[in-house]
Design an enzyme around this catalytic site. Sequence first.
Site, PDB file in Angstrom:
ATOM      1  N   ASP A  32       0.845  -1.191   0.000  1.00 22.37           N
ATOM      2  CA  ASP A  32       0.000   0.000   0.000  1.00 22.37           C
ATOM      3  C   ASP A  32       0.880   1.239   0.000  1.00 22.37           C
ATOM      4  O   ASP A  32       2.026   1.203   0.467  1.00 22.37           O
ATOM      5  CB  ASP A  32      -0.930   0.016   1.219  1.00 22.37           C
ATOM      6  CG  ASP A  32      -2.202   0.818   0.980  1.00 22.37           C
ATOM      7  OD1 ASP A  32      -2.104   2.054   0.856  1.00 22.37           O
ATOM      8  OD2 ASP A  32      -3.287   0.211   0.911  1.00 22.37           O
ATOM      9  N   THR A 147     -15.880  -3.486 -10.039  1.00 20.93           N
ATOM     10  CA  THR A 147     -17.074  -2.988  -9.366  1.00 20.93           C
ATOM     11  C   THR A 147     -18.312  -3.306 -10.182  1.00 20.93           C
ATOM     12  O   THR A 147     -18.257  -3.348 -11.422  1.00 20.93           O
ATOM     13  CB  THR A 147     -17.000  -1.458  -9.149  1.00 20.93           C
ATOM     14  OG1 THR A 147     -18.253  -0.961  -8.661  1.00 20.93           O
ATOM     15  CG2 THR A 147     -16.671  -0.731 -10.437  1.00 20.93           C
ATOM     16  N   SER A 182     -19.545   7.382 -13.405  1.00 20.95           N
ATOM     17  CA  SER A 182     -18.601   8.345 -12.833  1.00 20.95           C
ATOM     18  C   SER A 182     -17.225   8.114 -13.437  1.00 20.95           C
ATOM     19  O   SER A 182     -16.954   7.068 -14.044  1.00 20.95           O
ATOM     20  CB  SER A 182     -18.525   8.210 -11.314  1.00 20.95           C
ATOM     21  OG  SER A 182     -17.729   7.087 -10.946  1.00 20.95           O
ATOM     22  N   TYR A 184     -14.594   7.594 -11.737  1.00 19.11           N
ATOM     23  CA  TYR A 184     -14.025   6.457 -11.020  1.00 19.11           C
ATOM     24  C   TYR A 184     -14.508   5.143 -11.622  1.00 19.11           C
ATOM     25  O   TYR A 184     -13.718   4.247 -11.916  1.00 19.11           O
ATOM     26  CB  TYR A 184     -14.381   6.495  -9.535  1.00 19.11           C
ATOM     27  CG  TYR A 184     -14.346   5.113  -8.916  1.00 19.11           C
ATOM     28  CD1 TYR A 184     -13.134   4.460  -8.702  1.00 19.11           C
ATOM     29  CD2 TYR A 184     -15.525   4.418  -8.596  1.00 19.11           C
ATOM     30  CE1 TYR A 184     -13.092   3.170  -8.186  1.00 19.11           C
ATOM     31  CE2 TYR A 184     -15.488   3.143  -8.076  1.00 19.11           C
ATOM     32  CZ  TYR A 184     -14.271   2.519  -7.871  1.00 19.11           C
ATOM     33  OH  TYR A 184     -14.224   1.244  -7.371  1.00 19.11           O
ATOM     34  N   LYS A 188     -12.690   1.351 -13.670  1.00 25.85           N
ATOM     35  CA  LYS A 188     -12.902  -0.081 -13.501  1.00 25.85           C
ATOM     36  C   LYS A 188     -13.432  -0.717 -14.791  1.00 25.85           C
ATOM     37  O   LYS A 188     -13.175  -1.890 -15.067  1.00 25.85           O
ATOM     38  CB  LYS A 188     -13.848  -0.338 -12.334  1.00 25.85           C
ATOM     39  CG  LYS A 188     -13.256   0.062 -10.978  1.00 25.85           C
ATOM     40  CD  LYS A 188     -11.969  -0.683 -10.697  1.00 25.85           C
ATOM     41  CE  LYS A 188     -11.435  -0.432  -9.315  1.00 25.85           C
ATOM     42  NZ  LYS A 188     -10.225  -1.234  -9.007  1.00 25.85           N
ATOM     43  N   VAL A 214     -20.069  -2.394  -0.229  1.00 25.32           N
ATOM     44  CA  VAL A 214     -19.712  -3.246   0.905  1.00 25.32           C
ATOM     45  C   VAL A 214     -20.133  -2.565   2.206  1.00 25.32           C
ATOM     46  O   VAL A 214     -19.922  -1.369   2.389  1.00 25.32           O
ATOM     47  CB  VAL A 214     -18.202  -3.532   0.923  1.00 25.32           C
ATOM     48  CG1 VAL A 214     -17.855  -4.499   2.047  1.00 25.32           C
ATOM     49  CG2 VAL A 214     -17.757  -4.105  -0.424  1.00 25.32           C
ATOM     50  N   THR A 256     -30.297  10.954   5.666  1.00 24.19           N
ATOM     51  CA  THR A 256     -30.661  11.761   4.506  1.00 24.19           C
ATOM     52  C   THR A 256     -30.822  10.892   3.269  1.00 24.19           C
ATOM     53  O   THR A 256     -29.844  10.475   2.658  1.00 24.19           O
ATOM     54  CB  THR A 256     -29.588  12.832   4.249  1.00 24.19           C
ATOM     55  OG1 THR A 256     -28.304  12.196   4.210  1.00 24.19           O
ATOM     56  CG2 THR A 256     -29.579  13.862   5.359  1.00 24.19           C
ATOM     57  N   TYR A 258     -31.789  10.717  -0.527  1.00 18.95           N
ATOM     58  CA  TYR A 258     -31.910  11.621  -1.659  1.00 18.95           C
ATOM     59  C   TYR A 258     -33.070  11.181  -2.544  1.00 18.95           C
ATOM     60  O   TYR A 258     -33.129  10.036  -2.990  1.00 18.95           O
ATOM     61  CB  TYR A 258     -30.618  11.646  -2.469  1.00 18.95           C
ATOM     62  CG  TYR A 258     -29.431  12.189  -1.722  1.00 18.95           C
ATOM     63  CD1 TYR A 258     -29.571  13.245  -0.825  1.00 18.95           C
ATOM     64  CD2 TYR A 258     -28.163  11.641  -1.894  1.00 18.95           C
ATOM     65  CE1 TYR A 258     -28.483  13.746  -0.130  1.00 18.95           C
ATOM     66  CE2 TYR A 258     -27.069  12.141  -1.208  1.00 18.95           C
ATOM     67  CZ  TYR A 258     -27.240  13.201  -0.323  1.00 18.95           C
ATOM     68  OH  TYR A 258     -26.154  13.695   0.360  1.00 18.95           O
ATOM     69  N   ARG A 331     -27.833  13.847  -7.439  1.00 19.64           N
ATOM     70  CA  ARG A 331     -27.327  12.959  -8.489  1.00 19.64           C
ATOM     71  C   ARG A 331     -28.348  12.810  -9.618  1.00 19.64           C
ATOM     72  O   ARG A 331     -29.552  12.851  -9.384  1.00 19.64           O
ATOM     73  CB  ARG A 331     -27.007  11.577  -7.920  1.00 19.64           C
ATOM     74  CG  ARG A 331     -26.013  11.584  -6.770  1.00 19.64           C
ATOM     75  CD  ARG A 331     -25.637  10.157  -6.398  1.00 19.64           C
ATOM     76  NE  ARG A 331     -24.699  10.116  -5.292  1.00 19.64           N
ATOM     77  CZ  ARG A 331     -25.024   9.865  -4.035  1.00 19.64           C
ATOM     78  NH1 ARG A 331     -26.280   9.635  -3.715  1.00 19.64           N
ATOM     79  NH2 ARG A 331     -24.107   9.851  -3.095  1.00 19.64           N
ATOM     80  N   GLU A 333     -30.008  10.306 -11.463  1.00 21.81           N
ATOM     81  CA  GLU A 333     -30.236   8.873 -11.434  1.00 21.81           C
ATOM     82  C   GLU A 333     -31.730   8.580 -11.374  1.00 21.81           C
ATOM     83  O   GLU A 333     -32.523   9.420 -10.960  1.00 21.81           O
ATOM     84  CB  GLU A 333     -29.536   8.239 -10.233  1.00 21.81           C
ATOM     85  CG  GLU A 333     -29.990   8.764  -8.889  1.00 21.81           C
ATOM     86  CD  GLU A 333     -29.211   8.165  -7.717  1.00 21.81           C
ATOM     87  OE1 GLU A 333     -28.474   7.185  -7.919  1.00 21.81           O
ATOM     88  OE2 GLU A 333     -29.353   8.684  -6.603  1.00 21.81           O
TER      89      GLU A 333
END
Length: 389
Positions: A32, A147, A182, A184, A188, A214, A256, A258, A331, A333
């Site tokens: 790491d 992912t 995204s 990120y 993947k 997770v 919260t 969304y 977002r 979505e």
Amino acid sequence: MTILVTGGDGYVGWPTALRIATRTDERVLAVDSFERRDWVEEVGSTSAVPVAWMDERLAAAREVHDVDNLSFVQGDLVEKEFVDELLTVHEPNVVVHAAAQPSAPYSQINGERANYTQHNNMQATRNLLWGLEEHDLTDTHFVETTTTGVYGAPEFPIPEGGAVMENQGERDEVPFPAMAGSWYHLTKSHDAANLRLANKQFGIPVSDVRTAIVYGTETDETRSDDRLKTRFDFDYYFGTVGHRFCAQAVAGYPVTVYGKGEQRKPFISLEDTVEGLAQLALADPDDRPEDLTVYNQVTRAISIVEIAETIADVGSEFDLDVAVEHFENPRDEDETHKMEIENGNYEALIGEQAQDFEGGVRDIFETLTRYTDTIEAHEDRFLPGVLEE
């Protein structure tokens, strides 16, 4: 034999390395750069659970679990010279690649962080794959946690890996198209394509483990000593939705949700996540796939509303008065999407699910109620905000 676990200081990487080491006499090497600690500090947050440094963790592993085959090296997989030295010295038979900048919200902050995320994540994977080829280690079983986010949110049941495409009356199975939401998640998606190419060109046996969201604070091994605990992020940028909700409940902050919150997301407990990775790492060489196998590392899809309601119900067992409130969704979505996802390969790998969501939430509250002050000191990080440069 050496089993290399990258991201060995991380939320999933550390307990995975620890479990593998308790189940084999072979050497387990965790790697790491400790950058996850820096990223979380950068957004003004911290792990709710104090995270011991690696020398303390290794000492605890020896004392508590009689583990003397687990070691650690610090280094950055983005640097090819480091990867070359790592592979030359240790010649791993298995690589469990769990190192990445893992936050979709972090990658969305601005172009600089999007670029950093893509360079960091994809360069590390390419360095490892090409390193195995260049150092004549193509028999090494390469296990990567990609992912389920690579699938996006299609309106049909998500297959475990490929998809069937039909055009002009002809059909064929093709890789599932990258539908990431995204910068990120796109890393993947690209990793999945690079894994497929490395398997085809170099013959590296690959297990592409597409990890769901997770939840949880403990595995069988980490329960034994506070020095063995893994990190627990609860802020908007690095805390997953279930973890953030639990931290909000402990701090007396409204949970919260969304928008409508009826959309379902794929989930899996930390215990079940670690078990699958350990099973793949310890598989008999004769039983390892020669080709690429995709595992949807998920046990169940759960709606955001159900998550919040479960947290409120379990919270009452800990004398927490949990309020669930709905906020405008920042977002883009579908707030009612009912995700279905196949997971037969992964179910066969781990057998029965070890921990359901309710049990995971109970674990989380047992842990977080010890660190209420830490959470309350950072409750301004529950919601998205502009970071100071």
